[in-house]
Design a protein around this motif. Sequence first.
Motif, PDB file in Angstrom:
ATOM      1  N   UNK A  68      -3.581   4.568   5.678  1.00  0.00           N
ATOM      2  CA  UNK A  68      -3.107   5.459   6.750  1.00  0.00           C
ATOM      3  C   UNK A  68      -1.616   5.305   7.010  1.00  0.00           C
ATOM      4  N   UNK A  69      -0.984   4.287   6.408  1.00  0.00           N
ATOM      5  CA  UNK A  69       0.455   4.090   6.621  1.00  0.00           C
ATOM      6  C   UNK A  69       1.022   3.313   5.449  1.00  0.00           C
ATOM      7  N   UNK A  70       2.329   3.448   5.266  1.00  0.00           N
ATOM      8  CA  UNK A  70       3.053   2.650   4.284  1.00  0.00           C
ATOM      9  C   UNK A  70       4.214   2.002   5.034  1.00  0.00           C
ATOM     10  N   UNK A  71       4.327   0.686   4.912  1.00  0.00           N
ATOM     11  CA  UNK A  71       5.406  -0.022   5.626  1.00  0.00           C
ATOM     12  C   UNK A  71       6.193  -0.872   4.639  1.00  0.00           C
ATOM     13  N   UNK A  72       7.446  -1.123   4.976  1.00  0.00           N
ATOM     14  CA  UNK A  72       8.267  -1.966   4.108  1.00  0.00           C
ATOM     15  C   UNK A  72       8.740  -3.194   4.877  1.00  0.00           C
TER      16      UNK A  72
END
Length: 431
Positions: free
Chosen positions: A289-293
Motif C-alpha cells: 500500500x506504500x513505498x518508503x525510502x
Amino acid sequence: SRGISASYLGPVVRVRSGDTIPFRVENRLDEETTLHWHGLLVPSHVDGGPHNTIKPGAVWSPEITIKQPACTAWYHPHPHGNTARQVYSGLAGMMIVSDGADRDRGLPADYGVDDLPIVLQDKRFGGNGELVYEPGMMDIMHGFQGDTLLVNGVITPEAGVPAGIVCLRLLNAANARVFDLRFSDRRPFFVVAGDGGLLARPVEVRRLLVAPGERYEVLVDFADRRSVDLVTAPDAGHGPGMMMGPSRRSARAMELLMRFKTSPALKALVANLPRQLATLAEPDVKSAVARRTFELNSMMGMGMMGMGMMSRPGGGHDARHMMGINGRSFAMGRVDVTAKLGTAEIWEISAGGMPMAHPFHVHGASFRILSKNGARPAAYESGWKDVVLVDDHAEIFVRFDNPAQLNMPFMYHCHILEHEDHGMMGQFAVV
C-alpha cells in the motif's frame, strides 16, 4: 562480564508456537535496561524496545503469545543509547521457536546432539582477562570489533557431533562484525532457515555471510568422520580493512571459530537432506500500500569530530547524534512512520554512500528481500527475514501484523550497535 540467569550470556529459551508464556525479567544491574525479543512477532507493548524500560531493582512481567512459524530468535537489551555496552558485556541469549514438526520434515531435532546453538561474537580483552569496551571515534564510525572470537562465550570450543547430518543454529550476536563463514575443508553446507523461519528447500553454500542480528539454520554432514573447523574470513564489509583495499585483505588468514569432531557415542539420526521444507509464496508485491525510502546517514559533516560532539548547553558532550536515517537522528519522542495494521509496504534502504555495509533490522515484523543492489537476493536469503545487510541499496517487502500505538512504537535501525546508539534508528507505529 554480565549474563542473564548466568555469569555470561543467557540460557537457550525454547518456546512452542501457540503457547502463551509469562516472562519475569528482573533488573539486577545498577542501570536501566530492557529485554527485546529479537525475532518474536509480538505487539510493541511487550517487544522490549527502549520504551519498555526496567529500572534497577524493578521487574518486568510481559505475557507473550507465540504465534509464528518455527525459527531461531534471540533476546538482548535495547536501552536508549546504551544497547552496545550492555550486549557486549554478555547480555544476550538464543530463543528457539518450535512447532514440533522438525522430525517430520527430516530435520535434526535432538537438541544438544544434532541440533546445536552457535552464538558468534568477538571481544577485546585486557591484561587480566577482563572484557574491554572503550569505543573510540573509529569504533563508533565502523562499529566496535574485537580481536578474539567467541562461540557460546568460549574461545575456540570443540563440539562432539554424530557422524551424520547436524543442524547448526547460527546467531551473530556481535556488536558490529559480519562473519564470513566456511569450513576449513571447504565442504558444502546447506541453509534451511533464515531469521523468520524455513526456506522452501535446502540451499547449498560453501560460504555464508552472517551480519549482526541475523540467524541462519544450516545442515552440515559429518558422515565422513573427519574433524573440521568452522572458520571466518576477516570482515570485508567495513572497518580498517576497507582502507587497505582487497589485495591486503584477502592475504589475511582465516580465523578459527570452533572445531567439530565426530563422537561414536552419539547416534546419527539424520542421514539424508530433506528435499522440501516449507511452502513459500512469492512476495505479493502488488498488495503493497506504500513505498518508503530510508537513507542511512553518518552525520559527521564537521569532519571527524562530527555534529554530535558539539557541547550541549550546560557543558558536556552529546555523542548520540552522529548517525541518522533520512538526515534525522533518533528521538524517543518522535514517530517517523505510521503503517496500517494488516497491510504490507515496500521499503527501500540505502547506505547513503557510506563505504560499509549496514544490517537493517525491523521490530515486530517480517519481510522478504526483493532486491539487493538491483539484483535478486541470494537463494539463502529468500525467506522471511528481520535483518537485511545493506551495502548499497536494498528493497524489502514488509508485513505489518502486530500493533504498535503512537506512544509505544516499534524500532527500525542499523544493528551495528554503535550506530544504533548514536542515532541510526527510527520509530514506527502500526495502527
